[in-house]
Design an enzyme around this catalytic site. Structure first.
Site, mmCIF file in Angstrom:
data_model
loop_
_atom_site.group_PDB
_atom_site.id
_atom_site.type_symbol
_atom_site.label_atom_id
_atom_site.label_comp_id
_atom_site.label_asym_id
_atom_site.label_seq_id
_atom_site.Cartn_x
_atom_site.Cartn_y
_atom_site.Cartn_z
ATOM 1 N N ARG A 146 0.274 5.604 7.081
ATOM 2 C CA ARG A 146 0.206 5.670 8.533
ATOM 3 C C ARG A 146 -0.486 4.405 9.062
ATOM 4 N NH1 ARG A 146 -1.372 10.451 6.211
ATOM 5 N NH2 ARG A 146 -0.124 12.296 6.720
ATOM 6 N N HIS A 240 5.192 4.297 13.617
ATOM 7 C CA HIS A 240 5.534 5.057 12.408
ATOM 8 C C HIS A 240 6.920 4.717 11.857
ATOM 9 C CE1 HIS A 240 2.013 7.263 11.794
ATOM 10 N NE2 HIS A 240 2.492 8.483 11.670
ATOM 11 N N ARG A 243 7.001 3.659 8.297
ATOM 12 C CA ARG A 243 6.662 4.793 7.417
ATOM 13 C C ARG A 243 7.895 5.670 7.183
ATOM 14 N NH1 ARG A 243 2.500 8.216 5.672
ATOM 15 N NH2 ARG A 243 2.637 10.421 6.216
ATOM 16 N N HIS A 266 1.447 13.841 2.383
ATOM 17 C CA HIS A 266 1.779 15.118 3.018
ATOM 18 C C HIS A 266 1.183 16.263 2.207
ATOM 19 C CE1 HIS A 266 5.617 13.324 5.063
ATOM 20 N NE2 HIS A 266 4.523 13.107 5.754
ATOM 21 N N TYR A 275 12.859 14.016 5.501
ATOM 22 C CA TYR A 275 13.469 12.767 5.053
ATOM 23 C C TYR A 275 14.582 13.027 4.042
ATOM 24 C CZ TYR A 275 9.216 10.872 7.114
ATOM 25 O OH TYR A 275 8.195 10.554 7.973
#
Length: 294
Positions: A146, A240, A243, A266, A275
């Site tokens: 991040r 982001h 990322r 996560h 994703y």
């Protein structure tokens, strides 16, 4: 009513170890709620009933607040009134049955590999600023961290000899490997550019602004937006974006989802699976365009 909000934020900070951004969001949401209640003659949380809170939600909907903003406000109210109930400030929790509106989840914006390459080529390596910017962009794409995590990095969090960075956020630590292009960009920055900006030996922030102070999120956003414009990227790029792009590109190239989850930090794999779904969409498009019997 503001006193209880301040005490709640202090509780979050000291007990829950929440981030500064989270605390700012809670405080902003709760102050707006308190203003709404005061305008309706309610000046003590003991007098707040579920009906008043539902009225506040209806007000936000009438004022066309984004569903995500309303959902965040509901979460803030639920946490706040639960805290007041546990502390004995109120006898009943009026927010216990509040339900947020359904939020339509949008797939995060990602760049193609070609767009990322073009973006990373934009910083000019003949200036200290360009060398610093190149290192920041390379690091974000190499690790998927991040932006807030990158800006919190200290010089001792980077181990170029073994090719990894140590990411610390909210008391959680994870080690993320970096590839050769990122390693070279970081070496160039640390050996030539950082010393141009940083005059105070006590400053340990890895990335600083031109005045030698820790880089801010707003400062980085301007850097990213400028290079995206220079690269001719027309889509809606955000801090982001790199990322998200990192995650999808890793999965497209065969990374297993557990490894990507660990690198992204996560706690719940369902967050990472967003994703995976995007990767499946990409594969479906490729299949439909290339398979002779699609």
């Amino acid at each position: 009513m503001d006193i209880e909000i301040r005490e709640f934020i202090t509780y979050l900070h000291n007990t829950k170890k929440t981030s500064a951004n989270t605390e700012i969001s809670y405080q902003r949401d709760l102050k707006k709620m308190a203003e709404f209640l005061k305008e309706r003659g309610i000046r003590n949380y003991k007098d707040v009933k579920e009906l008043e809170l539902e009225g506040y939600i209806s007000y936000m909907e009438r004022e066309k607040f984004a569903s995500s903003s309303i959902s965040r406000s509901v979460a803030s109210m639920r946490a706040f009134f639960q805290y007041l109930w546990k502390e004995g400030v109120i006898a009943e929790d009026p927010a216990d049955n509040l339900k947020p509106p359904k939020v339509e989840k949008r797939a995060p914006e990602i760049l193609t590999i070609e767009e990322v390459d073009k973006l990373l080529q934009q910083p000019k390596l003949d200036t200290p600023k360009g060398i610093r910017d190149s290192a920041m962009l390379e690091l974000l794409y190499a690790t998927g961290m991040r932006v807030s995590e990158m800006l919190h990095l200290q010089i001792f969090d980077v181990n170029l000899q073994f090719g990894y960075v140590v990411c610390n956020e909210n008391g959680k630590e994870r080690i993320i490997p970096i590839g050769i292009p990122c390693k070279k960009a970081m070496e160039r920055y640390l050996q030539t550019a950082r010393t141009v900006f940083v005059k105070d030996e006590k400053e340990t922030a890895l990335f600083t602004n031109c005045s030698g102070k820790a880089m801010s999120r707003q400062g980085f956003w301007k850097v990213l937006k400028g290079y995206a414009d220079d690269a001719g990227i027309k889509r809606d790029i955000a801090p982001h974006t790199l990322r998200h792009s990192f995650a999808v590109h890793m999965l497209q190239n065969g990374a297993d989802i557990r490894s990507v989850q660990e690198m992204l930090g996560h706690s719940d794999i369902s967050t990472t699976q967003v994703y995976l779904g995007m990767n499946m969409n990409k594969m479906r498009d490729v299949y439909m365009k290339t398979h002779p019997r699609h």
